[in-house]
Write a protein that holds these residues in place. Structure first.
Motif, mmCIF file in Angstrom:
data_model
loop_
_atom_site.group_PDB
_atom_site.id
_atom_site.type_symbol
_atom_site.label_atom_id
_atom_site.label_comp_id
_atom_site.label_asym_id
_atom_site.label_seq_id
_atom_site.Cartn_x
_atom_site.Cartn_y
_atom_site.Cartn_z
ATOM 1 N N UNK A 23 0.832 -1.207 0.000
ATOM 2 C CA UNK A 23 0.000 0.000 0.000
ATOM 3 C C UNK A 23 0.864 1.253 0.000
ATOM 4 N N UNK A 24 0.244 2.359 -0.340
ATOM 5 C CA UNK A 24 0.972 3.620 -0.318
ATOM 6 C C UNK A 24 1.267 4.085 1.092
ATOM 7 N N UNK A 25 0.330 3.811 2.013
ATOM 8 C CA UNK A 25 0.452 4.261 3.391
ATOM 9 C C UNK A 25 0.290 3.084 4.341
ATOM 10 N N UNK A 26 0.988 3.142 5.458
ATOM 11 C CA UNK A 26 0.758 2.221 6.568
ATOM 12 C C UNK A 26 0.343 3.054 7.769
ATOM 13 N N UNK A 27 -0.885 2.844 8.234
ATOM 14 C CA UNK A 27 -1.410 3.603 9.370
ATOM 15 C C UNK A 27 -1.281 2.746 10.622
ATOM 16 N N UNK A 28 -0.621 3.276 11.627
ATOM 17 C CA UNK A 28 -0.392 2.543 12.876
ATOM 18 C C UNK A 28 -1.177 3.175 14.014
ATOM 19 N N UNK A 29 -1.868 2.336 14.763
ATOM 20 C CA UNK A 29 -2.578 2.750 15.975
ATOM 21 C C UNK A 29 -2.007 1.937 17.128
ATOM 22 N N UNK A 30 -1.457 2.614 18.130
ATOM 23 C CA UNK A 30 -0.858 1.950 19.291
ATOM 24 C C UNK A 30 -1.867 2.010 20.430
ATOM 25 N N UNK A 31 -2.369 0.833 20.828
ATOM 26 C CA UNK A 31 -3.456 0.778 21.807
ATOM 27 C C UNK A 31 -2.965 0.246 23.143
ATOM 28 N N UNK A 32 -3.456 0.862 24.201
ATOM 29 C CA UNK A 32 -3.208 0.375 25.559
ATOM 30 C C UNK A 32 -4.421 0.750 26.405
ATOM 31 N N UNK A 33 -5.245 -0.245 26.687
ATOM 32 C CA UNK A 33 -6.483 0.011 27.448
ATOM 33 C C UNK A 33 -7.260 1.178 26.846
ATOM 34 N N UNK A 60 -5.829 3.551 -0.267
ATOM 35 C CA UNK A 60 -4.608 2.791 -0.526
ATOM 36 C C UNK A 60 -3.729 2.782 0.732
ATOM 37 N N UNK A 61 -4.228 2.133 1.770
ATOM 38 C CA UNK A 61 -3.458 2.056 3.011
ATOM 39 C C UNK A 61 -3.786 0.768 3.745
ATOM 40 N N UNK A 113 7.290 -3.359 10.700
ATOM 41 C CA UNK A 113 6.287 -4.262 10.144
ATOM 42 C C UNK A 113 5.542 -3.650 8.957
ATOM 43 N N UNK A 114 5.545 -2.331 8.867
ATOM 44 C CA UNK A 114 4.772 -1.641 7.835
ATOM 45 C C UNK A 114 5.339 -1.915 6.447
ATOM 46 N N UNK A 115 4.463 -1.750 5.436
ATOM 47 C CA UNK A 115 4.864 -1.995 4.051
ATOM 48 C C UNK A 115 4.741 -0.761 3.173
ATOM 49 N N UNK A 116 4.065 0.270 3.651
ATOM 50 C CA UNK A 116 3.848 1.459 2.831
ATOM 51 C C UNK A 116 5.053 2.372 2.782
ATOM 52 N N UNK A 117 5.097 3.215 1.762
ATOM 53 C CA UNK A 117 6.173 4.214 1.684
ATOM 54 C C UNK A 117 6.029 5.236 2.813
ATOM 55 N N UNK A 118 4.772 5.612 3.085
ATOM 56 C CA UNK A 118 4.504 6.591 4.135
ATOM 57 C C UNK A 118 4.064 5.879 5.407
ATOM 58 N N UNK A 119 4.608 6.310 6.534
ATOM 59 C CA UNK A 119 4.283 5.765 7.845
ATOM 60 C C UNK A 119 3.421 6.795 8.570
ATOM 61 N N UNK A 120 2.200 6.396 8.922
ATOM 62 C CA UNK A 120 1.219 7.302 9.512
ATOM 63 C C UNK A 120 0.893 6.827 10.924
ATOM 64 N N UNK A 144 -11.287 12.877 10.321
ATOM 65 C CA UNK A 144 -12.278 13.222 9.305
ATOM 66 C C UNK A 144 -12.105 12.294 8.101
ATOM 67 N N UNK A 145 -13.183 12.057 7.336
ATOM 68 C CA UNK A 145 -13.091 11.103 6.215
ATOM 69 C C UNK A 145 -12.012 11.426 5.187
ATOM 70 N N UNK A 146 -11.664 12.702 5.030
ATOM 71 C CA UNK A 146 -10.659 13.066 4.030
ATOM 72 C C UNK A 146 -9.284 13.314 4.652
ATOM 73 N N UNK A 147 -9.081 12.853 5.876
ATOM 74 C CA UNK A 147 -7.801 13.102 6.570
ATOM 75 C C UNK A 147 -6.604 12.581 5.774
ATOM 76 N N UNK A 148 -6.641 11.306 5.428
ATOM 77 C CA UNK A 148 -5.525 10.736 4.673
ATOM 78 C C UNK A 148 -5.419 11.358 3.284
#
Length: 361
Positions: free
Chosen positions: A28-38, A57-58, A103-110, A119-123
């Motif tokens: 994908x073009x982007x890899x979006x990461x969410x780090x969760x803790x409780x 494309x993420x 671990x990400x595969x995209x060129x951009x790391x988000x 918002x829906x158009x954030x990316x």
């Protein structure tokens, strides 16, 4: 959903089992990461906002950072296509962010905080900004308070000459769609960076664990001559410190105080140290003696002692960082704000974009 079990123990953080690499031509073009803790319900709202993005494309990675509550993993399972990594030890935001970048595969790391929804158009807006500014490799968002839509949570991070960073415009009125410009640092709650650059810079400093690691990264971007651009049209709504008990929790005050000192010691060019260090210490004392902060004075002192204990390792990091510096101390000084009214009023500091060649600074 793909689930990865990371081995227990920090010594294994660089040897994680993971799914067989997918065809890189389909990355994908982007890899979006969410780090969760409780993170609880805020994580569901966060992932739902990603599922509703107009740019598609993420990939989405959720790092469950050894949450005692199994609910975060269950919430991630509700969203098809999410790659869930379940850590057996809490690596902090810094360690988990680095883990995700590997671990990400995209060129951009988000990065998007689990207590933020986009918002829906954030990316789409972040991607559009990267195309408008092909020489820029780091972008940050306009963050609004989740419970007060007309109030800013941040418009890029600012570094003051006192060595005290802050989110520009925090708790001020939302100015709306303002002009794009350069800020000192991206905010880790909602940022996009070229993944290769992130890894080349060493990612987040894992000694920080949590708090200030994004400003440290932003400072290293400055030292490398890599600008950060704020994209006001890229909007997220942020609760803030939902996983750590709030901005005034003991965890937040301790790590914030300790890590701010480490940023000063590690990243400040030598010519600026004789000015910034005394100003920083004076500012910390002043802030600690203000009436609302007096209950935390003892905690601040313990954080300072912890900062001194960790200083030898910080200074080893400093040697590497300063050796790779590509810009003058004067340029760093100009990227900071020296007006005390900016710091006390948490005013945004957004500078006009400087010409950047397509290959970077």
């Amino acid at each position: 959903m793909i689930v990865v079990m990371a081995p227990e123990g920090l010594e294994n953080r660089h040897r994680m089992d993971e799914p067989a690499p997918e065809d890189k031509t389909q990355a994908p073009g982007l890899s979006v990461c969410v780090i969760a803790y409780n993170s609880g319900p805020t994580l569901r709202a966060c992932l739902a906002s990603l599922a509703a993005q107009t740019f598609t494309d993420f990939e989405t990675l959720v790092i469950d950072n050894a949450s005692p509550d199994a609910g975060d993993a269950a919430i991630a399972a509700e969203f098809p296509g999410v790659r869930l990594v379940r850590n057996q030890a809490n690596l902090g935001f810094a360690g988990a962010g680095n883990q995700a970048a590997r671990l990400a595969r995209g060129r951009w790391f988000v990065l998007l905080n689990p207590d933020a929804d986009a918002d829906p158009d954030w990316l789409a807006e972040l991607v559009a900004a990267s195309r408008r500014h092909p020489g820029v490799k780091a972008f940050t968002s306009r963050q609004l308070m989740a419970d007060q839509p007309g109030v800013l949570d941040g418009l890029g991070d600012v570094m003051s000459g006192y060595g005290i960073p802050y989110r520009g415009g925090y708790l001020g009125p939302d100015p709306g769609d303002t002009a794009e410009g350069e800020v000192f640092s991206p905010c880790g709650a909602a940022m996009m960076i070229d993944r290769a650059l992130f890894l080349d810079l060493g990612g987040f400093d894992e000694q920080f664990f949590c708090y200030g690691e994004d400003v440290d990264l932003g400072y290293r971007l400055q030292l490398a001559g890599e600008p950060t651009v704020v994209v006001p049209r890229a909007v997220v709504r942020h609760v803030g410190s939902a996983s750590s008990g709030g901005r005034k929790s003991e965890f937040a005050v301790f790590h914030g105080t300790r890590n701010r000192f480490w940023v000063v010691a590690k990243d400040t060019p030598a010519l600026l140290l004789p000015l910034v260090v005394p100003l920083h210490l004076a500012a910390v004392v002043y802030i600690s003696l203000r009436r609302p902060n007096r209950p935390h004075a003892g905690l601040v002192w313990r954080a300072f002692l912890a900062a001194m204990k960790g200083l030898p390792q910080v200074m080893r990091s400093r040697a590497r960082v300063q050796k790779g510096r590509r810009v003058s101390a004067w340029r760093i000084a100009r990227a900071m704000t020296w007006d005390p009214r900016d710091l006390t009023g948490r005013r945004p500091v957004i500078r006009p974009l400087r010409p950047t060649p397509p290959g970077g600074a």
